[in-house]
Motif scaffolding. Sequence first.
Motif: not given
Length: 74
Positions: A1-12, A50-53, A63-70
């Motif tokens: 499940m995507k976090t809100q932070q990941t969704k925000d990064m995708e939209q940006a 792939i997260d984003a092309v 691109l592989e999108l990551k929002v944190s070290i975990s």
Amino acid sequence: MKTQQTKDMEQALIRDALRKGKHPALEVPYAHTIDIGHETYWPEGQWEYIDAVIEQQGMFTCLELKVSISDLHS
């Protein structure tokens, strides 16, 4: 499940790509081939997403999108 932070990064990412005249896509399916750079990373035919092309003038950036070290280690 995507976090809100990941969704925000995708939209940006989408907004930025469109603003620059590029063509973005999220969650793009990709089937692995036998040889990528003379090393086998995944078995031939195995699928992953792939997260984003982003495409511009026939050149593709994956691109592989990551929002944190975990998230990076997951």
